[in-house]
Scaffold this motif. Structure first.
Motif, PDB file in Angstrom:
ATOM      1  N   ARG A 156       0.834  -1.208   0.000  1.00  0.00           N
ATOM      2  CA  ARG A 156       0.000   0.000   0.000  1.00  0.00           C
ATOM      3  C   ARG A 156       0.870   1.260   0.000  1.00  0.00           C
ATOM      4  NH1 ARG A 156      -2.545   2.071   4.531  1.00  0.00           N
ATOM      5  NH2 ARG A 156      -2.325   0.071   5.623  1.00  0.00           N
ATOM      6  N   ALA A 157       1.973   1.227   0.745  1.00  0.00           N
ATOM      7  CA  ALA A 157       2.862   2.385   0.800  1.00  0.00           C
ATOM      8  C   ALA A 157       3.508   2.654  -0.551  1.00  0.00           C
ATOM      9  CB  ALA A 157       3.931   2.168   1.865  1.00  0.00           C
ATOM     10  N   LEU A 158       3.934   1.585  -1.239  1.00  0.00           N
ATOM     11  CA  LEU A 158       4.539   1.773  -2.552  1.00  0.00           C
ATOM     12  C   LEU A 158       3.549   2.361  -3.543  1.00  0.00           C
ATOM     13  CD1 LEU A 158       6.669  -1.486  -2.912  1.00  0.00           C
ATOM     14  CD2 LEU A 158       7.515   0.865  -2.625  1.00  0.00           C
ATOM     15  N   ASN A 159       2.306   1.876  -3.522  1.00  0.00           N
ATOM     16  CA  ASN A 159       1.285   2.424  -4.420  1.00  0.00           C
ATOM     17  C   ASN A 159       1.008   3.891  -4.092  1.00  0.00           C
ATOM     18  OD1 ASN A 159       1.003  -0.026  -5.744  1.00  0.00           O
ATOM     19  ND2 ASN A 159      -0.657  -0.734  -4.415  1.00  0.00           N
ATOM     20  N   ALA A 160       0.964   4.208  -2.798  1.00  0.00           N
ATOM     21  CA  ALA A 160       0.720   5.595  -2.392  1.00  0.00           C
ATOM     22  C   ALA A 160       1.873   6.490  -2.824  1.00  0.00           C
ATOM     23  CB  ALA A 160       0.524   5.668  -0.876  1.00  0.00           C
ATOM     24  N   ALA A 161       3.108   6.005  -2.651  1.00  0.00           N
ATOM     25  CA  ALA A 161       4.276   6.807  -3.030  1.00  0.00           C
ATOM     26  C   ALA A 161       4.291   7.070  -4.529  1.00  0.00           C
ATOM     27  CB  ALA A 161       5.550   6.101  -2.602  1.00  0.00           C
ATOM     28  N   ALA A 162       3.851   6.092  -5.309  1.00  0.00           N
ATOM     29  CA  ALA A 162       3.869   6.238  -6.763  1.00  0.00           C
ATOM     30  C   ALA A 162       2.881   7.282  -7.251  1.00  0.00           C
ATOM     31  CB  ALA A 162       3.571   4.887  -7.419  1.00  0.00           C
ATOM     32  N   THR A 163       1.810   7.529  -6.482  1.00  0.00           N
ATOM     33  CA  THR A 163       0.764   8.455  -6.928  1.00  0.00           C
ATOM     34  C   THR A 163       0.784   9.788  -6.186  1.00  0.00           C
ATOM     35  OG1 THR A 163      -0.794   7.453  -5.351  1.00  0.00           O
ATOM     36  CG2 THR A 163      -0.751   6.556  -7.598  1.00  0.00           C
ATOM     37  N   THR A 164       1.740   9.965  -5.274  1.00  0.00           N
ATOM     38  CA  THR A 164       1.803  11.218  -4.513  1.00  0.00           C
ATOM     39  C   THR A 164       2.670  12.220  -5.249  1.00  0.00           C
ATOM     40  OG1 THR A 164       1.525  10.073  -2.394  1.00  0.00           O
ATOM     41  CG2 THR A 164       2.491  12.283  -2.331  1.00  0.00           C
ATOM     42  N   PRO A 165       2.174  13.446  -5.461  1.00  0.00           N
ATOM     43  CA  PRO A 165       2.982  14.445  -6.170  1.00  0.00           C
ATOM     44  C   PRO A 165       4.156  14.903  -5.331  1.00  0.00           C
ATOM     45  CG  PRO A 165       0.985  15.459  -5.290  1.00  0.00           C
ATOM     46  CD  PRO A 165       0.855  13.972  -5.061  1.00  0.00           C
ATOM     47  N   ARG A 166       5.203  15.350  -5.994  1.00  0.00           N
ATOM     48  CA  ARG A 166       6.375  15.912  -5.317  1.00  0.00           C
ATOM     49  C   ARG A 166       6.236  17.435  -5.311  1.00  0.00           C
ATOM     50  NH1 ARG A 166      11.903  14.219  -4.723  1.00  0.00           N
ATOM     51  NH2 ARG A 166      11.467  12.396  -5.995  1.00  0.00           N
ATOM     52  N   PHE A 167       6.359  18.029  -4.122  1.00  0.00           N
ATOM     53  CA  PHE A 167       6.274  19.480  -4.007  1.00  0.00           C
ATOM     54  C   PHE A 167       7.681  20.048  -3.942  1.00  0.00           C
ATOM     55  CE2 PHE A 167       2.348  17.972  -1.928  1.00  0.00           C
ATOM     56  CZ  PHE A 167       1.437  18.527  -2.808  1.00  0.00           C
ATOM     57  N   GLU A 168       7.991  20.938  -4.865  1.00  0.00           N
ATOM     58  CA  GLU A 168       9.315  21.548  -4.885  1.00  0.00           C
ATOM     59  C   GLU A 168       9.284  22.823  -4.050  1.00  0.00           C
ATOM     60  OE1 GLU A 168      11.750  20.044  -6.053  1.00  0.00           O
ATOM     61  OE2 GLU A 168      10.766  18.504  -7.249  1.00  0.00           O
ATOM     62  N   GLY A 169      10.082  22.872  -2.997  1.00  0.00           N
ATOM     63  CA  GLY A 169      10.131  24.064  -2.146  1.00  0.00           C
ATOM     64  C   GLY A 169       9.010  24.070  -1.137  1.00  0.00           C
ATOM     65  N   ARG A 170       8.969  25.144  -0.334  1.00  0.00           N
ATOM     66  CA  ARG A 170       7.980  25.219   0.726  1.00  0.00           C
ATOM     67  C   ARG A 170       7.056  26.419   0.578  1.00  0.00           C
ATOM     68  NH1 ARG A 170      11.897  24.834   5.855  1.00  0.00           N
ATOM     69  NH2 ARG A 170      12.919  26.414   4.609  1.00  0.00           N
ATOM     70  N   ILE A 171       7.211  27.209  -0.510  1.00  0.00           N
ATOM     71  CA  ILE A 171       6.323  28.336  -0.720  1.00  0.00           C
ATOM     72  C   ILE A 171       5.053  27.818  -1.373  1.00  0.00           C
ATOM     73  CG2 ILE A 171       5.985  30.506  -1.943  1.00  0.00           C
ATOM     74  CD1 ILE A 171       7.899  30.727   0.350  1.00  0.00           C
ATOM     75  N   VAL A 172       3.912  28.044  -0.753  1.00  0.00           N
ATOM     76  CA  VAL A 172       2.643  27.553  -1.277  1.00  0.00           C
ATOM     77  C   VAL A 172       1.638  28.688  -1.284  1.00  0.00           C
ATOM     78  CG1 VAL A 172       2.973  25.169  -0.573  1.00  0.00           C
ATOM     79  CG2 VAL A 172       2.012  26.780   1.048  1.00  0.00           C
ATOM     80  N   PRO A 173       0.735  28.723  -2.251  1.00  0.00           N
ATOM     81  CA  PRO A 173      -0.275  29.777  -2.305  1.00  0.00           C
ATOM     82  C   PRO A 173      -1.413  29.504  -1.336  1.00  0.00           C
ATOM     83  CG  PRO A 173      -0.553  28.261  -4.137  1.00  0.00           C
ATOM     84  CD  PRO A 173       0.692  27.822  -3.424  1.00  0.00           C
ATOM     85  N   ARG A 174      -2.265  30.519  -1.145  1.00  0.00           N
ATOM     86  CA  ARG A 174      -3.404  30.364  -0.240  1.00  0.00           C
ATOM     87  C   ARG A 174      -4.318  29.228  -0.680  1.00  0.00           C
ATOM     88  NH1 ARG A 174      -3.151  36.036  -0.867  1.00  0.00           N
ATOM     89  NH2 ARG A 174      -2.657  37.155   1.046  1.00  0.00           N
ATOM     90  N   THR A 175      -4.419  29.027  -1.990  1.00  0.00           N
ATOM     91  CA  THR A 175      -5.330  28.008  -2.506  1.00  0.00           C
ATOM     92  C   THR A 175      -4.916  26.601  -2.102  1.00  0.00           C
ATOM     93  OG1 THR A 175      -4.062  27.999  -4.569  1.00  0.00           O
ATOM     94  CG2 THR A 175      -6.000  29.417  -4.481  1.00  0.00           C
ATOM     95  N   PHE A 176      -3.699  26.444  -1.585  1.00  0.00           N
ATOM     96  CA  PHE A 176      -3.224  25.119  -1.214  1.00  0.00           C
ATOM     97  C   PHE A 176      -3.876  24.607   0.066  1.00  0.00           C
ATOM     98  CE2 PHE A 176      -0.046  22.055   0.411  1.00  0.00           C
ATOM     99  CZ  PHE A 176       0.050  21.248  -0.714  1.00  0.00           C
ATOM    100  N   MET A 177      -4.517  25.495   0.846  1.00  0.00           N
ATOM    101  CA  MET A 177      -5.096  25.072   2.123  1.00  0.00           C
ATOM    102  C   MET A 177      -6.138  23.972   1.923  1.00  0.00           C
ATOM    103  SD  MET A 177      -5.483  28.525   4.419  1.00  0.00           S
ATOM    104  CE  MET A 177      -6.210  29.518   3.127  1.00  0.00           C
ATOM    105  N   LYS A 178      -7.078  24.211   1.018  1.00  0.00           N
ATOM    106  CA  LYS A 178      -8.131  23.218   0.783  1.00  0.00           C
ATOM    107  C   LYS A 178      -7.545  21.957   0.158  1.00  0.00           C
ATOM    108  CE  LYS A 178     -11.915  26.532   0.326  1.00  0.00           C
ATOM    109  NZ  LYS A 178     -12.990  27.068  -0.560  1.00  0.00           N
ATOM    110  N   LYS A 179      -6.574  22.132  -0.727  1.00  0.00           N
ATOM    111  CA  LYS A 179      -5.946  20.958  -1.346  1.00  0.00           C
ATOM    112  C   LYS A 179      -5.235  20.112  -0.298  1.00  0.00           C
ATOM    113  CE  LYS A 179      -5.188  23.219  -5.826  1.00  0.00           C
ATOM    114  NZ  LYS A 179      -4.171  23.666  -6.806  1.00  0.00           N
ATOM    115  N   ALA A 180      -4.594  20.782   0.681  1.00  0.00           N
ATOM    116  CA  ALA A 180      -3.882  20.043   1.721  1.00  0.00           C
ATOM    117  C   ALA A 180      -4.846  19.226   2.562  1.00  0.00           C
ATOM    118  CB  ALA A 180      -3.095  21.016   2.600  1.00  0.00           C
ATOM    119  N   ALA A 181      -5.979  19.833   2.953  1.00  0.00           N
ATOM    120  CA  ALA A 181      -6.971  19.108   3.757  1.00  0.00           C
ATOM    121  C   ALA A 181      -7.513  17.912   2.985  1.00  0.00           C
ATOM    122  CB  ALA A 181      -8.097  20.053   4.169  1.00  0.00           C
TER     123      ALA A 181
END
Length: 713
Positions: free
Chosen positions: A581-606
């Motif tokens: 299950r972890a391998l499948n999850a890792a394969a489909t999880t996006p990679r975020f470059e850096g730590r600057i995120v826009p306000r719109t990321f709040m709902k996406k994070a939840a």
């Protein structure tokens, strides 16, 4: 202008006269005593609308508005200040639209309108009614050519308000509706790509910065506070004594006994530093000798002490015992008369740092705290001591039932939980201001001056004080041979108030092992924060620090997934019931470059964290990854939890995953424990060795059961 009554529409305001107040009485709260102005004046203060202690008092200046458009601009702006947008107008503009907004927004909007008026005047347009569709389009292209998308959208909204408030005047100027309000704003905005920074896109502080910063802040509050406050009281006593002293013969004799031996022996003279030069400490000398300050001045002139003190500047020690220590030694031989104001500023700054980081409050909420906000808890029925709670006000997006902005904010429904360092910080601040006063009262924290200031210390002043605190810390640490306790420069710039809240969320989500030990106080609140059953903690009625924590947790989980992908791609094997299950999850999880995120990321994070069973959480203390699935978890997560309880991780959990790296770290930790056991007493040594054996067994189990990623996919 003449006043006319408009009784058929409650939203349309009557015309003001030249003598009409800029802010009508119904919008001024009973406790607001700031001066108002008249409609005919060139400066319109908006202070009658400001009740937030952390906010600057602002004004609208009309000197830059072209005279030919001034009357029309005055009337629409006055209507904006005193009117309310219609509900039908607000309904079409989303939940964030307000019938009345803050004084700062009013000032900014008026400034944007004046900018438009100047542009129109340059093109010889003398009436707002002549700002046609073609003119609007030309202006917005030029105006938004060098701003970010978010800022451009705000400009468009402000200009739309020019049309909206013109409709509410008894004498409309005929402003035409901007085309973006008809066609939609997207086509009028710059292309995406520029990121407007907000609270949740603020960089967290580097751990190497926060560590020593917290050490020194706690040191000030717990170890130095009594010495500094006593020194300040002594300084105030000396000032009062010097002011009350009269010129007498006895004072002159005392001056001679105090100063002449120093002059003749070449001893340094009590001095202060002013504008880079040393000058005689007249107040200090007057208070010690009983002479008047004028006597000191005449004596100094007669004996050329002002010349001598430049050559032989000396200290002004206060007779206050030093009880605070660093590494078992007094932190000072004495506190100098001149440095007391600086030390008081740093003491207040240290308390602010602790309140900001160790509660998760927004800066405005800390600035709004008052003496008495954190009373000692009453003992419970069984004699136990309850938790300290902070009663405070919040200010962000507070409106009344009609959608009007409330500058004074409102009481939080749920108090903040205060851990011990925060309680100590509040107690120190309470000793610095009168009862019931703002803990950060700008008047009472102005130690070097006696001018009255509005409300609390403002954000820019506190940011400056934090930077000065760091300079003092680094100078002091270097002089004491504690170079390892200096605060390095943060790679992302100035420290600033806004970064503490994001940093708290970062450390809760990432759980750095012991580097910021105090942050671990919040690890035990993870379930509370995730479940939202006590959603008032770290929040207003909604969102609050939950959204900031969701962002950091989502970024941490994405990092964990990316790391697992990299490790398995490099040939590492994995073990554990959740490996596939972890391998499948890792394969489909996006990679975020850096730590600057826009306000719109709040709902996406939840939404990202709500995907039960496919979110990966690193647990460095457990030497594993948790592929969190609520039904499998042995850490007893509450219903609706979106993250595990990392401090209650249990063997045999169906969510556990280990890599070869985890097995190696288990053995390294076992070796460290064995080393400790060799130097521990018998019973303790046996327990340590048993613990080390358990860790090695876990590593051996991994080696026995681990498989390559290819065998599990």
């Amino acid at each position: 202008m003449t006043s006319t009554a408009v009784d058929y529409d409650s939203y349309v305001l009557p015309l003001p006269t030249r003598e009409s107040p800029v802010v009508l009485p119904q919008w001024i709260s009973p406790g607001n005593t700031h001066s108002n102005s008249r409609y005919c004046e060139a400066v319109w203060p908006l202070a009658p609308l400001i009740d937030n202690p952390s906010t600057y008092l602002v004004k609208i200046h009309w000197r830059r508005c072209p005279a030919v458009l001034l009357d029309e601009m005055n009337l629409i702006t006055w209507t904006m200040i005193n009117g309310r947008l219609r509900p039908t107008h607000l309904k079409a503009r989303g939940a964030g639209a307000r019938a009345r907004t803050s004084a700062h927004d009013l000032r900014d909007t008026a400034g944007e309108w004046i900018r438009l008026a100047r542009w129109l005047h340059e093109r010889r347009i003398t009436r707002l009614a002549d700002c046609t569709d073609r003119v609007w389009r030309a202006y917005i292209v030029e105006r938004c050519s060098d701003v970010g998308r978010g800022h451009a959208e705000k400009i468009c909204s402000m200009l739309t308000d020019l049309w909206a408030f013109d409709q509410l005047s008894a004498q409309p100027a005929g402003v035409t509706r901007p085309p973006w309000d008809i066609e939609g704003v997207d086509d009028f905005l710059p292309s995406a790509g520029r990121s407007d920074r907000g609270e949740n896109s603020t960089e967290p502080l580097d751990p190497q910065v926060l560590g020593p910063l917290l050490v020194w802040a706690i040191r000030f509050v717990d170890d130095f506070a009594d010495d500094i406050l006593a020194a300040w009281a002594e300084r105030c006593r000396l000032f009062a004594a010097a002011s009350a002293n009269q010129a007498t013969a006895q004072g002159h004799v005392a001056l001679e006994r105090f100063l002449l031996p120093r002059v003749r022996s070449g001893t340094p003279l009590p001095s202060l530093h002013r504008k880079g030069q040393s000058t005689l400490a007249r107040t200090y000398i007057a208070a010690l000798t009983g002479a008047s300050t004028s006597q000191v001045n005449r004596f100094a002139t007669k004996h050329q002490l002002y010349t001598l003190v430049a050559e032989r500047p000396g200290a002004c020690p206060l007779q206050v015992p030093i009880r605070g220590q660093i590494d078992g030694k007094p932190w000072r031989e004495h506190i100098d008369f001149e440095e007391t104001a600086e030390l008081m500023r740093h003491l207040g700054t240290a308390a602010v740092i602790l309140c900001l980081y160790l509660t998760g409050m927004r800066p405005q909420e800390v600035q709004g705290l008052r003496s008495g906000c954190c009373p000692d808890p009453e003992p419970t029925a069984d004699g136990a001591c309850g938790r300290h709670l902070i009663r405070s006000r919040h200010y962000k997006n507070v409106t009344d039932e009609d959608g009007n902005h409330i500058s004074a904010g409102e009481d939080r429904e749920v108090p903040w939980v205060a851990i011990t360092p925060v309680v100590h910080a509040i107690r120190v601040l309470e000793r610095m201001v009168p009862d019931g006063e703002l803990l950060l009262s700008a008047t009472h924290h102005a130690f070097a001056s006696h001018r009255g200031h509005h409300g609390a210390l403002k954000g820019s002043a506190l940011n400056d004080r934090i930077e000065r605190f760091v300079v003092w810390v680094n100078r002091e640490a270097t002089s004491l041979g504690l170079s390892h306790q200096t605060v390095p420069e943060d790679p992302h710039g100035a420290i600033g108030l806004a970064r503490f809240r994001r940093t708290l969320a970062w450390h809760v989500a990432r759980r750095p092992g012991g580097l910021i030990a105090l942050a671990m106080q919040y690890g035990h609140m993870r379930t509370v924060l995730d479940v939202r059953t006590s959603s008032g903690y770290g929040s207003r009625s909604r969102g609050g620090i939950h959204s900031v924590l969701d962002i950091e947790t989502a970024l941490a989980a994405a990092d964990t997934a990316a790391k697992l992908r990299d490790q398995t791609a490099a040939g590492e094997k994995i073990s554990g019931p959740a490996g596939r299950r972890a391998l499948n999850a890792a394969a489909t999880t996006p990679r975020f470059e850096g730590r600057i995120v826009p306000r719109t990321f709040m709902k996406k994070a939840a939404a990202f964290l709500a995907r039960d069973g496919v979110v990966l959480f690193d647990n460095p203390d457990g030497f594993l990854i948790c592929a969190f699935k609520r039904d499998n978890a042995l850490c007893d997560p509450a219903p609706g939890a979106t993250a595990p309880r990392p401090y209650d991780c249990r063997p045999g959990c169906g969510n556990a995953v280990r890599t070869d790296t985890h097995a190696r770290l288990l053995r390294e930790r076992a070796w460290e424990i064995d080393h400790l056991a060799a130097h521990a007493p018998g019973p303790l040594g046996r327990r340590l060795r048993a613990n080390a054996d358990k860790l090695r067994t876990m590593a051996d189990d991994h080696d026995t059961t681990a498989q390559p990623a290819g065998a599990l996919t």
